[in-house]
Write a protein that holds these residues in place. Structure first.
Motif, PDB file in Angstrom:
ATOM      1  N   GLU A 143       1.031  -1.167  -0.157  1.00  0.00           N
ATOM      2  CA  GLU A 143      -0.060  -0.030   0.027  1.00  0.00           C
ATOM      3  C   GLU A 143       0.753   1.285  -0.016  1.00  0.00           C
ATOM      4  OE1 GLU A 143      -2.770  -0.290   3.250  1.00  0.00           O
ATOM      5  OE2 GLU A 143      -3.722  -2.022   2.550  1.00  0.00           O
ATOM      6  N   SER A 144       2.157   1.286   0.438  1.00  0.00           N
ATOM      7  CA  SER A 144       2.899   2.252   0.371  1.00  0.00           C
ATOM      8  C   SER A 144       4.356   1.697   0.097  1.00  0.00           C
ATOM      9  CB  SER A 144       2.778   3.122   1.592  1.00  0.00           C
ATOM     10  OG  SER A 144       3.504   2.267   2.482  1.00  0.00           O
ATOM     11  N   GLY A 145       5.281   2.833  -0.221  1.00  0.00           N
ATOM     12  CA  GLY A 145       6.676   2.570  -0.916  1.00  0.00           C
ATOM     13  C   GLY A 145       7.636   2.209   0.570  1.00  0.00           C
ATOM     14  N   PRO A 146       8.759   1.952  -0.062  1.00  0.00           N
ATOM     15  CA  PRO A 146       9.550   2.207  -1.184  1.00  0.00           C
ATOM     16  C   PRO A 146       8.844   1.271  -2.202  1.00  0.00           C
ATOM     17  CG  PRO A 146      10.793   0.744   0.370  1.00  0.00           C
ATOM     18  CD  PRO A 146       9.888   1.528   1.105  1.00  0.00           C
ATOM     19  N   TRP A 147       8.994   1.630  -3.494  1.00  0.00           N
ATOM     20  CA  TRP A 147       8.408   0.875  -4.743  1.00  0.00           C
ATOM     21  C   TRP A 147       9.486   0.202  -5.462  1.00  0.00           C
ATOM     22  CZ3 TRP A 147       3.308   1.547  -3.620  1.00  0.00           C
ATOM     23  CH2 TRP A 147       2.825   2.388  -3.180  1.00  0.00           C
ATOM     24  N   ASP A 148       8.781  -0.802  -6.120  1.00  0.00           N
ATOM     25  CA  ASP A 148       9.629  -1.320  -7.262  1.00  0.00           C
ATOM     26  C   ASP A 148       9.381  -0.892  -8.551  1.00  0.00           C
ATOM     27  OD1 ASP A 148      11.404  -3.906  -7.875  1.00  0.00           O
ATOM     28  OD2 ASP A 148       9.837  -3.867  -9.550  1.00  0.00           O
ATOM     29  N   ALA A 149      10.431  -0.602  -9.307  1.00  0.00           N
ATOM     30  CA  ALA A 149      10.267   0.183 -10.647  1.00  0.00           C
ATOM     31  C   ALA A 149       9.187  -0.389 -11.509  1.00  0.00           C
ATOM     32  CB  ALA A 149      11.433   0.439 -11.253  1.00  0.00           C
ATOM     33  N   ASP A 150       8.841  -1.846 -11.384  1.00  0.00           N
ATOM     34  CA  ASP A 150       7.849  -2.501 -12.088  1.00  0.00           C
ATOM     35  C   ASP A 150       6.492  -2.413 -11.647  1.00  0.00           C
ATOM     36  OD1 ASP A 150       9.715  -3.156 -13.923  1.00  0.00           O
ATOM     37  OD2 ASP A 150      10.419  -4.972 -13.212  1.00  0.00           O
ATOM     38  N   GLU A 151       6.020  -1.716 -10.581  1.00  0.00           N
ATOM     39  CA  GLU A 151       4.964  -1.631  -9.984  1.00  0.00           C
ATOM     40  C   GLU A 151       4.142  -0.427  -9.886  1.00  0.00           C
ATOM     41  OE1 GLU A 151       4.898  -3.179  -6.036  1.00  0.00           O
ATOM     42  OE2 GLU A 151       6.308  -1.674  -5.214  1.00  0.00           O
ATOM     43  N   ARG A 168      19.056  14.631  14.592  1.00  0.00           N
ATOM     44  CA  ARG A 168      17.646  14.903  15.414  1.00  0.00           C
ATOM     45  C   ARG A 168      16.853  13.859  15.022  1.00  0.00           C
ATOM     46  NH1 ARG A 168      14.227  20.272  14.267  1.00  0.00           N
ATOM     47  NH2 ARG A 168      12.480  19.834  15.564  1.00  0.00           N
ATOM     48  N   ALA A 169      16.505  13.402  13.907  1.00  0.00           N
ATOM     49  CA  ALA A 169      15.569  12.705  13.438  1.00  0.00           C
ATOM     50  C   ALA A 169      15.488  11.211  14.194  1.00  0.00           C
ATOM     51  CB  ALA A 169      15.362  12.632  11.911  1.00  0.00           C
ATOM     52  N   ALA A 170      16.477  10.976  14.449  1.00  0.00           N
ATOM     53  CA  ALA A 170      16.721   9.554  15.053  1.00  0.00           C
ATOM     54  C   ALA A 170      16.303   9.455  16.509  1.00  0.00           C
ATOM     55  CB  ALA A 170      18.466   8.960  15.279  1.00  0.00           C
ATOM     56  N   ALA A 171      15.795  10.712  16.904  1.00  0.00           N
ATOM     57  CA  ALA A 171      15.330  10.456  18.348  1.00  0.00           C
ATOM     58  C   ALA A 171      13.840  11.429  18.310  1.00  0.00           C
ATOM     59  CB  ALA A 171      16.148  11.086  19.462  1.00  0.00           C
ATOM     60  N   ASP A 172      13.936  12.505  17.309  1.00  0.00           N
ATOM     61  CA  ASP A 172      12.541  13.209  17.411  1.00  0.00           C
ATOM     62  C   ASP A 172      11.575  12.595  16.404  1.00  0.00           C
ATOM     63  OD1 ASP A 172      10.951  15.299  16.780  1.00  0.00           O
ATOM     64  OD2 ASP A 172      12.369  16.845  17.517  1.00  0.00           O
ATOM     65  N   ALA A 173      10.444  12.420  16.681  1.00  0.00           N
ATOM     66  CA  ALA A 173       9.487  11.821  15.776  1.00  0.00           C
ATOM     67  C   ALA A 173       9.041  12.890  14.800  1.00  0.00           C
ATOM     68  CB  ALA A 173       8.318  11.253  16.559  1.00  0.00           C
ATOM     69  N   GLU A 174       8.810  14.015  15.278  1.00  0.00           N
ATOM     70  CA  GLU A 174       8.384  15.209  14.379  1.00  0.00           C
ATOM     71  C   GLU A 174       9.592  15.379  13.084  1.00  0.00           C
ATOM     72  OE1 GLU A 174       6.919  19.805  14.207  1.00  0.00           O
ATOM     73  OE2 GLU A 174       7.353  18.718  16.157  1.00  0.00           O
ATOM     74  N   ALA A 175      10.708  15.302  13.561  1.00  0.00           N
ATOM     75  CA  ALA A 175      11.891  15.639  12.471  1.00  0.00           C
ATOM     76  C   ALA A 175      11.701  14.209  11.682  1.00  0.00           C
ATOM     77  CB  ALA A 175      13.008  15.861  13.284  1.00  0.00           C
ATOM     78  N   ALA A 176      11.852  13.181  12.407  1.00  0.00           N
ATOM     79  CA  ALA A 176      11.784  11.838  11.477  1.00  0.00           C
ATOM     80  C   ALA A 176      10.709  11.789  10.534  1.00  0.00           C
ATOM     81  CB  ALA A 176      11.649  10.632  12.388  1.00  0.00           C
ATOM     82  N   ALA A 177       9.444  12.430  10.500  1.00  0.00           N
ATOM     83  CA  ALA A 177       8.575  12.094   9.671  1.00  0.00           C
ATOM     84  C   ALA A 177       8.962  12.552   8.270  1.00  0.00           C
ATOM     85  CB  ALA A 177       7.519  13.020  10.005  1.00  0.00           C
ATOM     86  N   THR A 178       9.697  13.658   8.145  1.00  0.00           N
ATOM     87  CA  THR A 178      10.223  14.061   6.549  1.00  0.00           C
ATOM     88  C   THR A 178      10.884  12.832   5.942  1.00  0.00           C
ATOM     89  OG1 THR A 178      10.115  16.449   7.280  1.00  0.00           O
ATOM     90  CG2 THR A 178      11.125  15.697   5.303  1.00  0.00           C
ATOM     91  N   LEU A 179      11.794  12.255   6.919  1.00  0.00           N
ATOM     92  CA  LEU A 179      12.836  11.155   6.122  1.00  0.00           C
ATOM     93  C   LEU A 179      12.031  10.017   5.790  1.00  0.00           C
ATOM     94  CD1 LEU A 179      16.303  12.126   8.181  1.00  0.00           C
ATOM     95  CD2 LEU A 179      15.224  13.006   5.925  1.00  0.00           C
ATOM     96  N   GLU A 180      11.132   9.599   6.774  1.00  0.00           N
ATOM     97  CA  GLU A 180      10.281   8.645   6.514  1.00  0.00           C
ATOM     98  C   GLU A 180       9.610   8.558   5.395  1.00  0.00           C
ATOM     99  OE1 GLU A 180       9.769   7.555  11.396  1.00  0.00           O
ATOM    100  OE2 GLU A 180       8.099   8.220  10.034  1.00  0.00           O
ATOM    101  N   GLY A 181       9.192   9.786   5.007  1.00  0.00           N
ATOM    102  CA  GLY A 181       8.381  10.307   3.852  1.00  0.00           C
ATOM    103  C   GLY A 181       9.257  10.120   2.365  1.00  0.00           C
ATOM    104  N   VAL A 182      10.645  10.201   2.605  1.00  0.00           N
ATOM    105  CA  VAL A 182      11.673   9.975   1.654  1.00  0.00           C
ATOM    106  C   VAL A 182      11.704   8.608   1.299  1.00  0.00           C
ATOM    107  CG1 VAL A 182      14.014  10.017   1.033  1.00  0.00           C
ATOM    108  CG2 VAL A 182      12.941  12.063   1.929  1.00  0.00           C
ATOM    109  N   ILE A 183      11.583   7.727   2.272  1.00  0.00           N
ATOM    110  CA  ILE A 183      11.811   6.251   2.283  1.00  0.00           C
ATOM    111  C   ILE A 183      10.630   5.646   1.648  1.00  0.00           C
ATOM    112  CG2 ILE A 183      11.941   4.042   3.222  1.00  0.00           C
ATOM    113  CD1 ILE A 183      13.782   5.236   5.526  1.00  0.00           C
ATOM    114  N   ARG A 184       9.476   6.176   1.826  1.00  0.00           N
ATOM    115  CA  ARG A 184       7.997   5.713   1.384  1.00  0.00           C
ATOM    116  C   ARG A 184       8.089   6.104  -0.295  1.00  0.00           C
ATOM    117  NH1 ARG A 184       6.034   7.899   6.236  1.00  0.00           N
ATOM    118  NH2 ARG A 184       5.296   6.080   7.421  1.00  0.00           N
ATOM    119  N   ASP A 185       9.030   7.163  -0.674  1.00  0.00           N
ATOM    120  CA  ASP A 185       8.624   7.507  -2.093  1.00  0.00           C
ATOM    121  C   ASP A 185       9.870   6.997  -2.777  1.00  0.00           C
ATOM    122  OD1 ASP A 185       6.303   8.870  -2.393  1.00  0.00           O
ATOM    123  OD2 ASP A 185       7.088  10.803  -1.741  1.00  0.00           O
TER     124      ASP A 185
END
Length: 223
Positions: free
Chosen positions: A26-34, A153-170
């Motif tokens: 339902e979310s990434g990271p994605w495979d190029a063929d999907e 900072r993002a390793a311990a701060d959930a708010e800061a981590a949200a942006t980088l987690e979004g990168v992984i999903r995309d």
């Protein structure tokens, strides 16, 4: 003596069975063929990274090979590497155990926690006399494995981590069809525009070769 003939499977039946074996994500990271959402991404060959304002991208280099990338955002960093994996089994459980041993060998501590991508490894690694928090995230894809390492900072701060987690999903992983042993890095390359700029600069009189990306820091390589 008679034997029962094996029922021949139609292409449609095989396609249905394959779909059942590999559940749709339902979310990434994605495979190029999907199917995956379209957005602006940097094309690094084996990996396409989402870009946004405020991001700085660096490259991880092993010899002459680009094997990973680092996305810097404010006071945080996300290091991502893509590796080949077996067709029918993931490797995150094995890799996570190896990372835990590596952290222990470096004098740090780690524990498994549930995160947005499943089980991840929360570690504290000594650096310059101070323990630094680090998050190891792993995602098993079709014939590939993506490892993300969040530090700063993002390793311990959930708010800061949200942006980088979004990168992984995309992130989009381009595995390719060539055979590769498990854990072999999927090779990356400079984007076409960056390669052309480097070639033009290198062709100039007395000019040095240009690399538009800096070399990023390495954190616990898989070996």
């Amino acid at each position: 003596m008679f034997r029962r003939r094996r029922r021949e499977e139609s292409p449609e039946t095989k396609a249905v069975e394959a779909a059942e074996q590999v559940p749709a994500r339902e979310s990434g990271p994605w495979d190029a063929d999907e199917p995956h959402p379209e957005r602006e991404r940097v094309d690094l060959g084996g990996m396409r990274l989402p870009v946004d304002s405020g991001f700085e991208i660096q490259l991880n280099v092993a010899g002459d090979q680009i094997v990973g990338a680092v996305i810097l955002f404010q006071e945080s960093a996300l290091q991502v590497h893509a590796f080949a994996a077996p067709k029918r089994s993931g490797i995150w459980d094995e890799v996570r155990a190896e990372l835990a041993e590596g952290v222990k060998g470096a004098g740090g501590t780690s524990e498994e926690k549930d995160g947005p991508f499943g089980v991840e490894l929360a570690a504290r690694i000594p650096a310059d006399g101070v323990e630094q928090p680090v998050r190891y995230i792993g995602v098993d894809g079709p014939r590939w494995f993506l490892r993300g390492v969040i530090s700063g900072r993002a390793a311990a701060d959930a708010e800061a981590a949200a942006t980088l987690e979004g990168v992984i999903r995309d992130i989009v992983v381009v595995r390719g069809d060539e055979p590769m042993p498990p854990k072999e890095p999927i090779e990356l390359r400079l984007p076409p525009e960056a390669r052309q700029a480097a070639e033009r600069q290198a062709a100039g009189p007395g000019a040095q070769s240009l690399n538009p990306f800096k070399r990023g820091p390495e954190i616990a390589e898989i070996r």
